[in-house]
Design a protein around this motif. Structure first.
Motif, short mmCIF file in Angstrom:
data_model
loop_
_atom_site.label_atom_id
_atom_site.label_comp_id
_atom_site.label_asym_id
_atom_site.label_seq_id
_atom_site.Cartn_x
_atom_site.Cartn_y
_atom_site.Cartn_z
N ILE A 198 55.48 -38.89 5.31
CA ILE A 198 55.65 -38.76 3.86
C ILE A 198 56.35 -37.44 3.53
N VAL A 199 55.94 -36.38 4.23
CA VAL A 199 56.60 -35.08 4.05
C VAL A 199 58.09 -35.20 4.37
N GLY A 200 58.41 -35.80 5.52
CA GLY A 200 59.80 -35.97 5.91
C GLY A 200 60.60 -36.76 4.89
N ASP A 201 60.02 -37.85 4.39
CA ASP A 201 60.71 -38.68 3.41
C ASP A 201 60.91 -37.93 2.09
N ARG A 202 59.93 -37.13 1.70
CA ARG A 202 60.07 -36.35 0.46
C ARG A 202 61.24 -35.38 0.58
N LEU A 203 61.34 -34.71 1.73
CA LEU A 203 62.41 -33.74 1.91
C LEU A 203 63.77 -34.42 1.97
N LYS A 204 63.84 -35.58 2.62
CA LYS A 204 65.12 -36.31 2.65
C LYS A 204 65.56 -36.71 1.25
N LYS A 205 64.60 -37.17 0.46
CA LYS A 205 64.93 -37.56 -0.91
C LYS A 205 65.37 -36.36 -1.72
N HIS A 206 64.69 -35.24 -1.55
CA HIS A 206 65.02 -34.03 -2.31
C HIS A 206 66.44 -33.55 -2.01
N GLN A 259 69.84 -29.64 8.96
CA GLN A 259 69.04 -30.21 10.03
C GLN A 259 68.52 -31.60 9.65
N ILE A 260 68.10 -31.75 8.42
CA ILE A 260 67.60 -33.06 7.96
C ILE A 260 68.70 -34.10 8.07
N ARG A 261 69.89 -33.75 7.61
CA ARG A 261 71.00 -34.72 7.67
C ARG A 261 71.37 -35.04 9.11
N MET A 262 71.34 -34.03 9.96
CA MET A 262 71.73 -34.22 11.35
C MET A 262 70.75 -35.13 12.08
N PHE A 263 69.46 -34.90 11.88
CA PHE A 263 68.46 -35.67 12.61
C PHE A 263 68.20 -37.04 12.00
N ALA A 264 68.65 -37.26 10.78
CA ALA A 264 68.46 -38.57 10.16
C ALA A 264 69.23 -39.66 10.90
N SER A 265 70.30 -39.27 11.60
CA SER A 265 71.17 -40.27 12.22
C SER A 265 71.07 -40.30 13.74
N VAL A 266 70.02 -39.70 14.32
CA VAL A 266 69.96 -39.64 15.78
C VAL A 266 69.32 -40.90 16.37
N PHE A 282 62.47 -36.60 10.41
CA PHE A 282 63.57 -36.97 9.52
C PHE A 282 64.39 -38.13 10.07
N CYS A 283 64.06 -38.59 11.26
CA CYS A 283 64.86 -39.63 11.93
C CYS A 283 64.62 -40.99 11.29
N ASP A 284 65.71 -41.71 11.01
CA ASP A 284 65.62 -43.04 10.40
C ASP A 284 65.57 -44.17 11.43
N SER A 285 65.94 -43.87 12.67
CA SER A 285 66.00 -44.93 13.68
C SER A 285 64.60 -45.35 14.11
N PRO A 286 64.29 -46.65 14.08
CA PRO A 286 62.95 -47.09 14.49
C PRO A 286 62.75 -47.07 16.01
N ASN A 287 63.83 -46.90 16.77
CA ASN A 287 63.74 -46.93 18.23
C ASN A 287 64.27 -45.66 18.88
N ALA A 288 64.15 -44.55 18.17
CA ALA A 288 64.67 -43.30 18.71
C ALA A 288 63.93 -42.90 19.98
N LYS A 289 64.63 -42.17 20.85
CA LYS A 289 64.06 -41.71 22.12
C LYS A 289 63.89 -40.19 22.06
N ILE A 290 62.71 -39.73 22.40
CA ILE A 290 62.40 -38.30 22.40
C ILE A 290 62.17 -37.89 23.84
N ILE A 291 63.03 -37.01 24.36
CA ILE A 291 63.00 -36.63 25.78
C ILE A 291 62.70 -35.14 25.87
#
Length: 342
Positions: A198-206, A259-266, A282-291
């Motif tokens: 929710i915090v991430g979504d609020r910041l993206k919207k802002h 940073q928010i814009r950059m990570f939204a599309s990873v 901030f990531c929008d991808s439902p299948n993102a990989k965190i390594i």
């Protein structure tokens, strides 16, 4: 150890504002031994609901934000680790040369490591997210002196302008007429994925970040400019990173909005264990990989649990070894190292 119980005995105002997070955490430990150990160690915190309490005449000690109750006890919650609290100079310093008094309603952002990027977004802002609807409209906010720009930028998303902030001086005690104190949502390694999202979504919207249609960016978060947890042979893995279409980025070079814009599309994020991974919220991808690359004796479970809570795939590759003589720095053994994102 439990400020809500303390307040209840004194018939002070208290209100449960978020349920216990144990059910949000337990399914996402991933069989990881460190995560399980942390879970068992901090279970008493995880089974408590988050509570907002009014403490009249509290004292905030130092920028670490220790809360001294009117009866002289120190509130444990928000400090995460008891030995750190009891060994800290602010705990032992009953009187301070620098003092200030604040009238009216005050909410404190100060807690252990509150001014650090990870803890601000994982601990401080989630507490604010659930507390803000219950605070008086004239509430002011106590923050560390010289707040960082990303702190101030994020508070704007909550409608908190700079004129409502009061800085806590170093080595100071601040007595507060009405302190509105919210307990943490879980633990700093084991929190609420729902509230953090929710915090991430609020910041993206802002910041006007529109969900990316194409999630194709792969980022390698370098810690070359940091003081610890660096990959000492990062140049050796650069060809492998480029071959797998990873961009090397230094998060400290970007504003919060960038940073928010950059990570939204990873679609994939890799790097040494560090605060940059928090940007996965901030990531929008439902299948993102965190390594995560890590060579510490203990592997902090915070990003494993958070990635699992957000529905991402988490992986720690082999071939990452500690670099002798350097604090938590690491070296990649190329013969064993695999990118492994496909």
């Amino acid at each position: 150890m439990d400020v809500a119980l303390w307040a209840k005995k004194r018939r002070s105002f208290q209100k449960e504002i978020y349920p216990a997070v144990i059910s949000e955490v337990e399914p996402h430990l991933g069989g990881d031994s460190e995560a399980i150990l942390e879970f068992e160690k901090h279970k008493p915190v995880l089974v408590r609901p988050q509570t907002l309490t009014l403490i009249e005449g509290a004292i905030i000690r130092d920028q670490v934000g220790f809360v001294e109750l009117p009866d002289g006890q120190i509130c444990y919650e928000g400090n995460w680790w008891l030995p750190y609290l009891t060994d800290h100079p602010a705990y032992k310093r009953r009187f301070a040369k620098n003092r200030q008094s604040l009238k009216g309603n005050v909410y404190s952002f100060l807690c252990l490591w509150a001014a650090e990027y990870y803890h601000w977004f994982h601990d401080v802002l989630p507490r604010l997210e659930t507390s803000l609807p219950h605070l008086p409209s004239d509430t002011r906010f106590l923050i560390n002196s010289n707040p960082k720009k990303w702190q101030l930028d994020s508070l704007e998303a909550y409608g908190i302008s700079r004129d409502r902030l009061i800085c806590q001086p170093e080595i100071a005690h601040t007595k507060i007429e009405n302190l509105w104190f919210s307990t943490p949502i879980g633990h700093c390694s084991l929190g609420s994925g729902k509230v953090v999202k929710i915090v991430g979504d609020r910041l993206k919207k802002h910041f006007g970040v529109i969900p990316a249609q194409k999630k194709s960016r792969r980022l390698y978060i370098s810690r070359r400019k940091a003081q610890q947890r660096r990959v000492v042979n990062e140049d050796d893995i650069r060809p492998e990173l480029e071959q797998n279409h990873f961009e090397i980025v230094y998060c400290e070079d970007y504003s919060l909005a960038e940073q928010i814009r950059m990570f939204a599309s990873v679609e994939a994020v890799m790097g040494p264990h560090g605060a940059g991974f928090l940007n996965m919220i901030f990531c929008d991808s439902p299948n993102a990989k965190i390594i995560e690359l890590n060579a510490m004796i203990e592997n902090p479970p915070c990003y494993l649990v958070l990635a699992n809570q957000l529905g991402f795939k988490f992986w720690r590759p082999e071939g990452v070894e500690a670099e002798p003589g350097l604090v938590n720095d690491m070296k990649i053994q190329m013969a064993r190292f695999k990118i492994g994102i496909d």
